[in-house]
Design a protein around this motif. Sequence first.
Motif, PDB file in Angstrom:
ATOM      1  N   GLY A  48      31.452  35.299  70.183  1.00  0.00           N
ATOM      2  CA  GLY A  48      32.137  34.822  68.987  1.00  0.00           C
ATOM      3  C   GLY A  48      31.812  35.650  67.757  1.00  0.00           C
ATOM      4  O   GLY A  48      32.692  35.993  66.966  1.00  0.00           O
ATOM      5  N   VAL A  49      30.540  35.988  67.603  1.00  0.00           N
ATOM      6  CA  VAL A  49      30.116  36.808  66.457  1.00  0.00           C
ATOM      7  C   VAL A  49      30.749  38.193  66.540  1.00  0.00           C
ATOM      8  O   VAL A  49      31.279  38.717  65.545  1.00  0.00           O
ATOM      9  CB  VAL A  49      28.573  36.914  66.397  1.00  0.00           C
ATOM     10  N   ILE A  50      30.724  38.777  67.721  1.00  0.00           N
ATOM     11  CA  ILE A  50      31.309  40.113  67.915  1.00  0.00           C
ATOM     12  C   ILE A  50      32.807  40.088  67.610  1.00  0.00           C
ATOM     13  O   ILE A  50      33.325  40.959  66.892  1.00  0.00           O
ATOM     14  CB  ILE A  50      31.029  40.627  69.336  1.00  0.00           C
ATOM     15  N   HIS A  51      33.498  39.090  68.125  1.00  0.00           N
ATOM     16  CA  HIS A  51      34.937  38.980  67.868  1.00  0.00           C
ATOM     17  C   HIS A  51      35.210  38.844  66.369  1.00  0.00           C
ATOM     18  O   HIS A  51      36.101  39.516  65.831  1.00  0.00           O
ATOM     19  CB  HIS A  51      35.528  37.795  68.627  1.00  0.00           C
ATOM     20  N   SER A  52      34.447  37.993  65.709  1.00  0.00           N
ATOM     21  CA  SER A  52      34.627  37.806  64.258  1.00  0.00           C
ATOM     22  C   SER A  52      34.403  39.105  63.494  1.00  0.00           C
ATOM     23  O   SER A  52      35.141  39.428  62.562  1.00  0.00           O
ATOM     24  CB  SER A  52      33.674  36.732  63.729  1.00  0.00           C
ATOM     25  N   ARG A  53      33.396  39.853  63.885  1.00  0.00           N
ATOM     26  CA  ARG A  53      33.106  41.120  63.212  1.00  0.00           C
ATOM     27  C   ARG A  53      34.213  42.136  63.470  1.00  0.00           C
ATOM     28  O   ARG A  53      34.626  42.847  62.553  1.00  0.00           O
ATOM     29  CB  ARG A  53      31.761  41.678  63.665  1.00  0.00           C
ATOM     30  N   ARG A  54      34.686  42.222  64.700  1.00  0.00           N
ATOM     31  CA  ARG A  54      35.708  43.219  65.031  1.00  0.00           C
ATOM     32  C   ARG A  54      37.062  42.912  64.411  1.00  0.00           C
ATOM     33  O   ARG A  54      37.880  43.807  64.222  1.00  0.00           O
ATOM     34  CB  ARG A  54      35.842  43.346  66.539  1.00  0.00           C
ATOM     35  N   THR A  55      37.311  41.658  64.099  1.00  0.00           N
ATOM     36  CA  THR A  55      38.613  41.270  63.547  1.00  0.00           C
ATOM     37  C   THR A  55      38.549  40.893  62.072  1.00  0.00           C
ATOM     38  O   THR A  55      39.528  40.400  61.524  1.00  0.00           O
ATOM     39  CB  THR A  55      39.211  40.100  64.351  1.00  0.00           C
ATOM     40  N   SER A  56      37.427  41.149  61.427  1.00  0.00           N
ATOM     41  CA  SER A  56      37.254  40.794  60.020  1.00  0.00           C
ATOM     42  C   SER A  56      38.149  41.645  59.121  1.00  0.00           C
ATOM     43  O   SER A  56      38.051  42.874  59.114  1.00  0.00           O
ATOM     44  CB  SER A  56      35.794  40.981  59.603  1.00  0.00           C
ATOM     45  N   LYS A  57      38.992  40.976  58.373  1.00  0.00           N
ATOM     46  CA  LYS A  57      39.875  41.687  57.449  1.00  0.00           C
ATOM     47  C   LYS A  57      39.068  42.346  56.335  1.00  0.00           C
ATOM     48  O   LYS A  57      39.309  43.501  55.993  1.00  0.00           O
ATOM     49  CB  LYS A  57      40.897  40.715  56.864  1.00  0.00           C
ATOM     50  N   THR A  58      38.099  41.614  55.774  1.00  0.00           N
ATOM     51  CA  THR A  58      37.343  42.157  54.640  1.00  0.00           C
ATOM     52  C   THR A  58      36.340  43.233  55.044  1.00  0.00           C
ATOM     53  O   THR A  58      36.108  44.159  54.285  1.00  0.00           O
ATOM     54  CB  THR A  58      36.600  41.043  53.870  1.00  0.00           C
ATOM     55  N   GLU A  59      35.765  43.105  56.234  1.00  0.00           N
ATOM     56  CA  GLU A  59      34.739  44.066  56.643  1.00  0.00           C
ATOM     57  C   GLU A  59      35.288  45.247  57.449  1.00  0.00           C
ATOM     58  O   GLU A  59      34.654  46.296  57.505  1.00  0.00           O
ATOM     59  CB  GLU A  59      33.642  43.361  57.456  1.00  0.00           C
ATOM     60  N   MET A  60      36.443  45.071  58.075  1.00  0.00           N
ATOM     61  CA  MET A  60      37.024  46.140  58.883  1.00  0.00           C
ATOM     62  C   MET A  60      38.381  46.597  58.338  1.00  0.00           C
ATOM     63  O   MET A  60      38.570  47.772  58.073  1.00  0.00           O
ATOM     64  CB  MET A  60      37.201  45.687  60.338  1.00  0.00           C
ATOM     65  N   GLY A  61      39.289  45.653  58.197  1.00  0.00           N
ATOM     66  CA  GLY A  61      40.660  45.999  57.825  1.00  0.00           C
ATOM     67  C   GLY A  61      40.782  46.662  56.461  1.00  0.00           C
ATOM     68  O   GLY A  61      41.404  47.719  56.328  1.00  0.00           O
ATOM     69  N   GLU A  62      40.201  46.046  55.459  1.00  0.00           N
ATOM     70  CA  GLU A  62      40.329  46.579  54.102  1.00  0.00           C
ATOM     71  C   GLU A  62      39.639  47.953  53.942  1.00  0.00           C
ATOM     72  O   GLU A  62      40.234  48.857  53.349  1.00  0.00           O
ATOM     73  CB  GLU A  62      39.806  45.571  53.087  1.00  0.00           C
ATOM     74  N   VAL A  94      26.065  47.795  63.545  1.00  0.00           N
ATOM     75  CA  VAL A  94      25.522  46.462  63.823  1.00  0.00           C
ATOM     76  C   VAL A  94      26.361  45.770  64.898  1.00  0.00           C
ATOM     77  O   VAL A  94      25.824  45.158  65.825  1.00  0.00           O
ATOM     78  CB  VAL A  94      25.433  45.611  62.536  1.00  0.00           C
ATOM     79  N   THR A  95      27.674  45.888  64.787  1.00  0.00           N
ATOM     80  CA  THR A  95      28.559  45.302  65.788  1.00  0.00           C
ATOM     81  C   THR A  95      28.279  45.910  67.156  1.00  0.00           C
ATOM     82  O   THR A  95      28.202  45.199  68.169  1.00  0.00           O
ATOM     83  CB  THR A  95      30.033  45.494  65.399  1.00  0.00           C
ATOM     84  N   SER A  96      28.071  47.201  67.212  1.00  0.00           N
ATOM     85  CA  SER A  96      27.762  47.872  68.468  1.00  0.00           C
ATOM     86  C   SER A  96      26.422  47.393  69.034  1.00  0.00           C
ATOM     87  O   SER A  96      26.290  47.205  70.252  1.00  0.00           O
ATOM     88  CB  SER A  96      27.728  49.387  68.254  1.00  0.00           C
TER      89      SER A  96
END
Length: 86
Positions: free
Chosen positions: A66-80, A30-32
Amino acid sequence: LLLNQREEIKHMATDTHQKTFDELLRYCRVTSLLETTAATLEWDERTGLPQQASDYRAEQLTYLSGVIHSRRTSKTEMGEPIQALL
């Protein structure tokens, strides 16, 4: 009995990892899609956007960025999920 329990736990862990991976992959897809949409809008802006539409296009690109940045840096959706897969 202990060997069967170990195999069951191993199988459960594999299923959990696969589910986490699949969810992460869907999220990244989705981010892509958002990134390529922004790229298409940027291309259109450079090649044929009418002058009177430039302010609105700037709003579109700002929002998407802004949405893309938020998605790429999301701790819960990416990091964890990435941490869980390591």
